[in-house]
Design an enzyme around this catalytic site. Structure first.
Site, PDB file in Angstrom:
ATOM      1  N   GLY A  47      -0.322   2.400  -1.920  1.00  0.00           N
ATOM      2  CA  GLY A  47      -0.434   2.709  -2.524  1.00  0.00           C
ATOM      3  C   GLY A  47       0.529   4.159  -2.613  1.00  0.00           C
ATOM      4  CD  GLN A  52       1.469   9.712  -1.631  1.00  0.00           C
ATOM      5  OE1 GLN A  52       0.984   9.417  -2.272  1.00  0.00           O
ATOM      6  NE2 GLN A  52       1.546  10.291  -0.543  1.00  0.00           N
ATOM      7  CB  CYS A 102      -1.642  10.678   3.620  1.00  0.00           C
ATOM      8  SG  CYS A 102      -0.580  11.021   1.973  1.00  0.00           S
ATOM      9  CG  LEU A 103       2.989   6.623   2.582  1.00  0.00           C
ATOM     10  CD1 LEU A 103       4.319   5.927   1.496  1.00  0.00           C
ATOM     11  CD2 LEU A 103       3.230   5.997   3.982  1.00  0.00           C
ATOM     12  CG  HIS A 144      -5.573   8.031  -0.311  1.00  0.00           C
ATOM     13  ND1 HIS A 144      -5.923   8.798   0.926  1.00  0.00           N
ATOM     14  CD2 HIS A 144      -3.907   8.564  -0.112  1.00  0.00           C
ATOM     15  CE1 HIS A 144      -4.216   8.909   1.546  1.00  0.00           C
ATOM     16  NE2 HIS A 144      -3.831   9.252   0.378  1.00  0.00           N
ATOM     17  CD  GLU A 145      -2.599   6.264  -2.645  1.00  0.00           C
ATOM     18  OE1 GLU A 145      -1.413   7.126  -4.262  1.00  0.00           O
ATOM     19  OE2 GLU A 145      -2.206   6.601  -2.578  1.00  0.00           O
ATOM     20  CG  HIS A 148      -2.085  11.907  -3.900  1.00  0.00           C
ATOM     21  ND1 HIS A 148      -1.650  13.195  -2.177  1.00  0.00           N
ATOM     22  CD2 HIS A 148      -1.763  10.920  -2.320  1.00  0.00           C
ATOM     23  CE1 HIS A 148      -1.904  12.123  -1.164  1.00  0.00           C
ATOM     24  NE2 HIS A 148      -1.447  11.291  -1.224  1.00  0.00           N
TER      25      HIS A 148
END
Ligand code: NI
Length: 183
Positions: A47, A52, A102-103, A144-145, A148
Site C-alpha cells: 500500500g 508518502q 512501511c516504505l 496503516h495507510e 498516513h
C-alpha cells in the site's frame, strides 16, 4: 507515469493531516494515482498513501495479496484498490497484533495492534463512494495507510517497543519464536 520519491520518517509531510480531495474524478488525481501505483509496485509495497510521495492529499492505493488473506473470513478485494477521502469505523473493540513495515520507515519492522474488523467508505476514481468491511491483513493495511493521511506512522501505534527493530533481525527473532513453539 513516473516513479515518485518516497518521503521517510522525519519529513514533515508525513506528520501533517492531508487535505480532502475536492474532486476525485479530476485528471490531476488520476495522474497522481497512476504514479502512486507505479511507485508502490516498484518499491514492492502492499500500500501507499499520497503523503508518502510528498502530496498532502487524502489518497491511498493498496492491494491484498492472496497469500496474506488466507486466514481472513471476509472476502478480500481483487486487484488494486484506490481510496479517496476514506473514513474508517472500527467494528467492535477487538484488536489484533501483527507485523508491519512501511516504505517510509525502510528496513524496520514492528508488531502493531490494529482493530481486527473495520468498515470503511471511500470514493473511487469515478467519484462513487463505496463501503466495505474488512478483517485480517485487509483491515490492517487500510488502517496503516489511512493513518498516513492523519500524520501517523505505525511506530506511534505500537504499545511494546521491544517489538520494533530492523526487519532482518525481527524476522530472525520471529522465526526463532516459531521454532521455540515447535520444540
Ligand atoms: Ni506506511
Amino acid at each position: 507515469m513516473a516513479i515518485l520519491k518516497i518521503a521517510r520518517m522525519g519529513h514533515p509531510v508525513l506528520r501533517r493531516r492531508a487535505e480532502e480531495v475536492p474532486d476525485p474524478t479530476s485528471p490531476a488525481i488520476h495522474a497522481l494515482v497512476a504514479d502512486m501505483i507505479e511507485t508502490m509496485h516498484d518499491a514492492n509495497g502492499a500500500g501507499l498513501a499520497a503523503p508518502q510521495v510528498h502530496v498532502s492529499q487524502r489518497v491511498v492505493v493498496f492491494h491484498v495479496p492472496a497469500h496474506r488473506a488466507q486466514a481472513d473470513s471476509l472476502p478480500r478485494p481483487e486487484g488494486l484498490v484506490v481510496l479517496i477521502n476514506p473514513v474508517i469505523e472500527p467494528l467492535g473493540e477487538d484488536r489484533t497484533v501483527g507485523w508491519e513495515g512501511c516504505l517510509s520507515v525502510p528496513g524496520m519492522m514492528g508488531a502493531v495492534p490494529r482493530f481486527s474488523r473495520i468498515r470503511y467508505r471511500a470514493a473511487g476514481l469515478d467519484g462513487i463512494v463505496t463501503t466495505r468491511e474488512a478483517d485480517g491483513f485487509h483491515a490492517r493495511v487500510v488502517q496503516h495507510e489511512c493513518d498516513h493521511l492523519d500524520g501517523v506512522l505505525y511506530p506511534q501505534r505500537m504499545t511494546d517497543m521491544t517489538m520494533f527493530g530492523f526487519a532482518d533481525e525481527m524476522q530472525k527473532r520471529f522465526a526463532e519464536a516459531q521454532n521455540a513453539d515447535r520444540d
